[in-house]
Structures are given as structure tokens and as C-alpha cells.
Write an enzyme that holds these catalytic residues in place. Structure first.
Site, PDB file in Angstrom:
ATOM      1  N   ASN A 178     -40.634  -5.502  17.084  1.00  0.00           N
ATOM      2  CA  ASN A 178     -41.004  -4.109  17.368  1.00  0.00           C
ATOM      3  C   ASN A 178     -39.998  -3.401  18.281  1.00  0.00           C
ATOM      4  O   ASN A 178     -39.796  -2.195  18.135  1.00  0.00           O
ATOM      5  CB  ASN A 178     -42.411  -4.098  17.996  1.00  0.00           C
ATOM      6  CG  ASN A 178     -42.742  -2.776  18.647  1.00  0.00           C
ATOM      7  OD1 ASN A 178     -43.077  -1.802  17.981  1.00  0.00           O
ATOM      8  ND2 ASN A 178     -42.611  -2.717  19.970  1.00  0.00           N
ATOM      9  N   ARG A 198     -45.046  -1.349  26.140  1.00  0.00           N
ATOM     10  CA  ARG A 198     -45.436   0.076  26.141  1.00  0.00           C
ATOM     11  C   ARG A 198     -45.376   0.614  24.708  1.00  0.00           C
ATOM     12  O   ARG A 198     -44.894  -0.065  23.798  1.00  0.00           O
ATOM     13  CB  ARG A 198     -44.562   0.905  27.087  1.00  0.00           C
ATOM     14  CG  ARG A 198     -43.075   0.832  26.834  1.00  0.00           C
ATOM     15  CD  ARG A 198     -42.338   1.630  27.918  1.00  0.00           C
ATOM     16  NE  ARG A 198     -40.934   1.295  27.996  1.00  0.00           N
ATOM     17  CZ  ARG A 198     -39.991   1.872  27.258  1.00  0.00           C
ATOM     18  NH1 ARG A 198     -40.313   2.791  26.378  1.00  0.00           N
ATOM     19  NH2 ARG A 198     -38.732   1.500  27.398  1.00  0.00           N
ATOM     20  N   LEU A 240     -32.823  -7.681  24.933  1.00  0.00           N
ATOM     21  CA  LEU A 240     -32.475  -7.994  23.540  1.00  0.00           C
ATOM     22  C   LEU A 240     -31.176  -7.323  23.086  1.00  0.00           C
ATOM     23  O   LEU A 240     -30.791  -7.454  21.924  1.00  0.00           O
ATOM     24  CB  LEU A 240     -33.638  -7.604  22.609  1.00  0.00           C
ATOM     25  CG  LEU A 240     -34.921  -8.417  22.823  1.00  0.00           C
ATOM     26  CD1 LEU A 240     -36.061  -7.878  21.958  1.00  0.00           C
ATOM     27  CD2 LEU A 240     -34.696  -9.903  22.536  1.00  0.00           C
ATOM     28  N   GLY A 285     -40.844  -5.845  22.616  1.00  0.00           N
ATOM     29  CA  GLY A 285     -41.171  -4.472  23.028  1.00  0.00           C
ATOM     30  C   GLY A 285     -42.669  -4.275  23.190  1.00  0.00           C
ATOM     31  O   GLY A 285     -43.195  -3.196  22.945  1.00  0.00           O
ATOM     32  N   SER A 309     -39.264   2.281  10.006  1.00  0.00           N
ATOM     33  CA  SER A 309     -39.520   3.708  10.259  1.00  0.00           C
ATOM     34  C   SER A 309     -39.385   4.436   8.935  1.00  0.00           C
ATOM     35  O   SER A 309     -38.658   3.976   8.035  1.00  0.00           O
ATOM     36  CB  SER A 309     -38.481   4.257  11.244  1.00  0.00           C
ATOM     37  OG  SER A 309     -38.471   5.673  11.205  1.00  0.00           O
ATOM     38  N   LYS A 324     -32.918   0.495  10.357  1.00  0.00           N
ATOM     39  CA  LYS A 324     -34.255   0.324   9.776  1.00  0.00           C
ATOM     40  C   LYS A 324     -34.164   0.002   8.284  1.00  0.00           C
ATOM     41  O   LYS A 324     -34.920  -0.837   7.767  1.00  0.00           O
ATOM     42  CB  LYS A 324     -35.100   1.582  10.019  1.00  0.00           C
ATOM     43  CG  LYS A 324     -35.357   1.872  11.491  1.00  0.00           C
ATOM     44  CD  LYS A 324     -36.076   0.725  12.187  1.00  0.00           C
ATOM     45  CE  LYS A 324     -36.536   1.074  13.592  1.00  0.00           C
ATOM     46  NZ  LYS A 324     -37.230  -0.054  14.250  1.00  0.00           N
ATOM     47  N   TYR A 349     -29.556   4.781  13.604  1.00  0.00           N
ATOM     48  CA  TYR A 349     -30.944   4.314  13.754  1.00  0.00           C
ATOM     49  C   TYR A 349     -31.549   4.059  12.367  1.00  0.00           C
ATOM     50  O   TYR A 349     -32.127   2.997  12.109  1.00  0.00           O
ATOM     51  CB  TYR A 349     -31.753   5.370  14.517  1.00  0.00           C
ATOM     52  CG  TYR A 349     -33.227   5.067  14.643  1.00  0.00           C
ATOM     53  CD1 TYR A 349     -33.706   4.144  15.562  1.00  0.00           C
ATOM     54  CD2 TYR A 349     -34.158   5.720  13.824  1.00  0.00           C
ATOM     55  CE1 TYR A 349     -35.064   3.885  15.673  1.00  0.00           C
ATOM     56  CE2 TYR A 349     -35.515   5.468  13.930  1.00  0.00           C
ATOM     57  CZ  TYR A 349     -35.960   4.545  14.858  1.00  0.00           C
ATOM     58  OH  TYR A 349     -37.308   4.281  14.960  1.00  0.00           O
TER      59      TYR A 349
HETATM   60  N1  LIG Z   1     -42.322   6.485  18.243  1.00  0.00           N
HETATM   61  C1  LIG Z   1     -42.034   6.835  17.004  1.00  0.00           C
HETATM   62  O1  LIG Z   1     -42.142   8.020  16.612  1.00  0.00           O
HETATM   63  C2  LIG Z   1     -41.579   5.790  16.012  1.00  0.00           C
HETATM   64  C3  LIG Z   1     -41.504   6.150  14.660  1.00  0.00           C
HETATM   65  C4  LIG Z   1     -41.098   5.210  13.724  1.00  0.00           C
HETATM   66  C5  LIG Z   1     -40.788   3.923  14.134  1.00  0.00           C
HETATM   67  N2  LIG Z   1     -40.868   3.605  15.442  1.00  0.00           N
HETATM   68  C6  LIG Z   1     -40.521   2.219  15.813  1.00  0.00           C
HETATM   69  O2  LIG Z   1     -41.620   1.646  16.511  1.00  0.00           O
HETATM   70  C7  LIG Z   1     -41.137   0.639  17.401  1.00  0.00           C
HETATM   71  C8  LIG Z   1     -41.679   0.891  18.803  1.00  0.00           C
HETATM   72  O3  LIG Z   1     -41.267   2.193  19.221  1.00  0.00           O
HETATM   73  P1  LIG Z   1     -41.937   2.962  20.449  1.00  0.00           P
HETATM   74  O4  LIG Z   1     -41.988   4.386  20.057  1.00  0.00           O
HETATM   75  O5  LIG Z   1     -43.167   2.262  20.879  1.00  0.00           O
HETATM   76  O6  LIG Z   1     -40.773   2.782  21.555  1.00  0.00           O
HETATM   77  P2  LIG Z   1     -40.843   2.756  23.154  1.00  0.00           P
HETATM   78  O7  LIG Z   1     -42.075   3.412  23.639  1.00  0.00           O
HETATM   79  O8  LIG Z   1     -39.515   3.283  23.589  1.00  0.00           O
HETATM   80  O9  LIG Z   1     -40.958   1.196  23.496  1.00  0.00           O
HETATM   81  C9  LIG Z   1     -39.882   0.343  23.207  1.00  0.00           C
HETATM   82  C10 LIG Z   1     -40.201  -1.058  23.654  1.00  0.00           C
HETATM   83  O10 LIG Z   1     -39.050  -1.868  23.377  1.00  0.00           O
HETATM   84  C11 LIG Z   1     -38.573  -2.471  24.590  1.00  0.00           C
HETATM   85  N3  LIG Z   1     -37.113  -2.532  24.592  1.00  0.00           N
HETATM   86  C12 LIG Z   1     -36.239  -1.515  24.447  1.00  0.00           C
HETATM   87  N4  LIG Z   1     -34.993  -1.949  24.593  1.00  0.00           N
HETATM   88  C13 LIG Z   1     -35.070  -3.288  24.833  1.00  0.00           C
HETATM   89  C14 LIG Z   1     -34.114  -4.298  25.105  1.00  0.00           C
HETATM   90  N5  LIG Z   1     -32.804  -4.044  25.189  1.00  0.00           N
HETATM   91  N6  LIG Z   1     -34.547  -5.566  25.297  1.00  0.00           N
HETATM   92  C15 LIG Z   1     -35.881  -5.853  25.252  1.00  0.00           C
HETATM   93  N7  LIG Z   1     -36.826  -4.933  24.991  1.00  0.00           N
HETATM   94  C16 LIG Z   1     -36.420  -3.664  24.809  1.00  0.00           C
HETATM   95  C17 LIG Z   1     -39.093  -1.549  25.710  1.00  0.00           C
HETATM   96  O11 LIG Z   1     -39.216  -2.219  26.960  1.00  0.00           O
HETATM   97  P3  LIG Z   1     -38.040  -2.171  28.091  1.00  0.00           P
HETATM   98  O12 LIG Z   1     -37.438  -0.793  28.068  1.00  0.00           O
HETATM   99  O13 LIG Z   1     -38.714  -2.517  29.370  1.00  0.00           O
HETATM  100  O14 LIG Z   1     -37.060  -3.228  27.686  1.00  0.00           O
HETATM  101  C18 LIG Z   1     -40.469  -1.171  25.152  1.00  0.00           C
HETATM  102  O15 LIG Z   1     -41.391  -2.202  25.402  1.00  0.00           O
HETATM  103  C19 LIG Z   1     -39.607   0.699  17.308  1.00  0.00           C
HETATM  104  O16 LIG Z   1     -39.171  -0.262  16.379  1.00  0.00           O
HETATM  105  C20 LIG Z   1     -39.359   2.085  16.741  1.00  0.00           C
HETATM  106  O17 LIG Z   1     -38.112   2.150  16.074  1.00  0.00           O
HETATM  107  C21 LIG Z   1     -41.250   4.499  16.401  1.00  0.00           C
END
Ligand SMILES: NC(=O)c1ccc[n+]([C@@H]2O[C@H](COP(=O)([O-])OP(=O)(O)OC[C@H]3O[C@@H](n4cnc5c(N)ncnc54)[C@H](OP(=O)(O)O)[C@@H]3O)[C@@H](O)[C@H]2O)c1
Length: 245
Positions: free
Chosen positions: A88, A17, A63, A14, A140, A157, A153
Site C-alpha cells: 500500500n 495513516r 521503503l 504504509g 490507482s 501503478k 506515478y
Molecule cells: N489518496 C488517493 O486519492 C489515492 C488514490 C489512488 C490510489 N492511492 C494509493 O493508495 C495508497 C495509499 O495512499 P494514501 O492516500 O493513504 O497515502 P498517504 O496518506 O500519504 O499514506 C502513505 C503511507 O505510506 C507510508 N510511506 C510513504 N513513504 C514511505 C517510505 N519511504 N517508506 C515507508 N513507508 C512510506 C506513509 O508513512 P510514512 O510517511 O511515515 O513513511 C503512510 O503510512 C498508495 O498506494 C496510493 O498510491 C491513493
């Protein structure tokens, strides 16, 4: 450069972005080579590759599928100088559990849980052979606190945190560490569905006057990859401005 050995490649799932992109950007600055895995290449990651050349590789893989995970596991096994894995990538479907579609449950279990476990297995074998390595998994604050609408979700985690503690115990004798970073709310595509009421609630829980950023999460990953974190394993580092304390 953060490592003194020849091992210097970090795989970031991931990494195209949001938080993962920032993790890749910081690790490239730290001197590591990065392989970002996602389904789609983004303009932002392309710009990083243009700047860092072959040090910023992109690998397309889904994935949520067995074939996609296996292809990344093969890339990890063939990687010369593997030093780190950052689990990630994740997906979050929200909704009260009583109505959550089965397909969304299965998608979260596959991407958020099965993929990190399979990729960690491939990575830990190579790292144990090299007698060094770092696995950082993005959890998370939902793992430890109940937030309505995030049952499955949160379960993925919480499972990752339990898995990481055991992985740390098993790989520790070979000099390999395994830790989690647990962010609170960060403004990315994953969290864009949150309305103003929910955002206001999050702001009120925060102990600090500013929101947690992708850079805050990436800095913690950078630290856990660094020699300074050599004695830290089986840990969960909360990066949430104190919101879940
Ligand atoms: N944002 C928050 O508030 C928050 C809070 C706590 C924890 N987190 C955790 O932080 C991490 C990153 O989150 P984020 O907010 O940066 O999410 P995001 O902006 O939605 O980015 C998700 C990334 O994962 C990739 N991804 C999603 N589905 C995929 C698949 N099937 N196969 C391969 N790659 C995949 C996406 O690329 P593609 O779609 O191109 O595949 C993207 O690069 C995650 O583990 C999330 O649970 C986020």
C-alpha cells in the site's frame, strides 16, 4: 475470523495513516494480526495497538532505501503464520513531466514499484510453502487513465498491475492469489494538494453522490483476503464510484 488455517498475519506497508491505516483497522477487526510498516508511527496506529495489543505490530522502515526494503523482507521471511501482504505504501509527486525532478522520479520508482516487487518475492516464497496466501497491491485509476501531472506515478501503478498478473499466474498453482485494488480520489495526506477546481472535476466524473472513502478501499482489501475471494486472482478491482469507467 476470515481464515480457517493457522496463517493469520498480514503485513500492510504504509499502514499508519490514510488508506493503509484503515486497511489495518479492518483486517484487525476481521481477526488477522497486522504488521504495519512505515517510516513513522502515528497516534492513530498507536491507538490501534493500544486496543489490539500485540496483534497490531509496528515496524519502522524506509521503503525508499535498499536497507529498509531488505529489513522488511527479512521480517516477512521470519514471520510465523504469514497469510497476506498489502503493498500500500506509495509516494506521489505531481508536475508536468517536462519539469519533474529526477530525484522525485527515482523516489516514486523505489517506493511504489521496487519495494512491492521485492516484498512480494519474500512473501510469495513463504506463501507457496504454506500453500495459501494473498497479495493485494494498491494501484490507482491512474494506471489506466491519463491524468496530467502524474506520468511517473501512473507508470508505477500500471507496472504493478502487469506485475500482479504475472505473480498470480506463477503462484496460483500453490493456492496463492495476487490482485490489485485501484482507488479513485480519496481524501488523504497524499491527495491534500488537490485544489477545489480539481476536486470539482473529480466529483463530476463520479457516478455516485458520495466521495470514495478510505473505508471503501479497505473493505475491498478485506474482501480479497477473505475465503469469499478464493477464486479471484490476477484481478484489478476499481474502487472509484465509477469515475474511471
Ligand atoms: N489518496 C488517493 O486519492 C489515492 C488514490 C489512488 C490510489 N492511492 C494509493 O493508495 C495508497 C495509499 O495512499 P494514501 O492516500 O493513504 O497515502 P498517504 O496518506 O500519504 O499514506 C502513505 C503511507 O505510506 C507510508 N510511506 C510513504 N513513504 C514511505 C517510505 N519511504 N517508506 C515507508 N513507508 C512510506 C506513509 O508513512 P510514512 O510517511 O511515515 O513513511 C503512510 O503510512 C498508495 O498506494 C496510493 O498510491 C491513493
Amino acid at each position: 475470523m476470515s481464515t480457517s488455517t493457522a496463517e493469520r498475519t498480514v503485513v500492510v506497508t504504509g499502514g499508519t495513516r490514510g488508506i493503509g491505516l484503515e486497511i489495518g483497522r479492518v483486517l484487525l477487526q476481521d481477526g488477522y494480526d497486522v504488521i504495519a510498516v512505515a517510516r513513522n508511527l502515528t497516534d492513530e496506529y498507536e491507538a490501534l495497538s493500544a486496543h489490539h495489543g500485540a496483534r497490531a505490530e509496528f515496524m519502522a522502515a524506509d521503503l525508499s532505501s535498499r536497507e529498509g526494503v531488505d529489513s522488511v523482507a527479512r521480517r516477512i521471511r521470519s514471520c510465523t503464520g504469514l497469510y497476506g501482504l498489502v503493498n500500500n505504501a506509495a509516494v506521489a509527486f505531481s508536475g508536468l513531466h517536462a519539469g519533474l525532478p529526477r530525484a522525485e522520479m527515482e523516489s516514486m520508482l523505489a517506493v511504489n514499484l521496487t519495494a512491492p516487487m521485492v516484498l512480494s518475492q519474500a512473501a510469495v516464497k513463504a506463501m507457496m510453502r504454506a500453500r495459501t496466501g494473498r497479495i493485494v497491491t494498491i494501484s490507482s485509476i491512474c494506471a489506466q487513465r491519463p491524468y496530467r501531472g502524474l506520468g511517473v506515478y501512473s507508470a508505477t501503478k500500471a507496472a504493478l498491475e502487469g506485475f500482479t498478473r504475472v505473480l498470480a499466474a506463477e503462484a496460483g498453482p500453490w493456492g496463492v492469489t495476487a490482485n490489485c485494488v485501484a482507488p479513485g480520489f480519496i481524501d488523504t495526506a497524499m491527495s491534500e494538494g488537490l485544489d477545489e477546481v480539481a476536486r470539482g472535476r473529480i466529483r463530476r466524473r463520479s457516478m455516485l453522490p458520495h466521495e470514495t472513502s478510505t473505508g471503501d478501499a479497505a473493505a475491498s482489501v478485506s474482501f480479497l483476503m477473505s475465503p469469499a475471494a478464493g477464486a479471484i486472482t490476477a484481478e484489478v478491482l476499481r474502487v472509484d464510484a465509477g469515475a474511471a469507467a
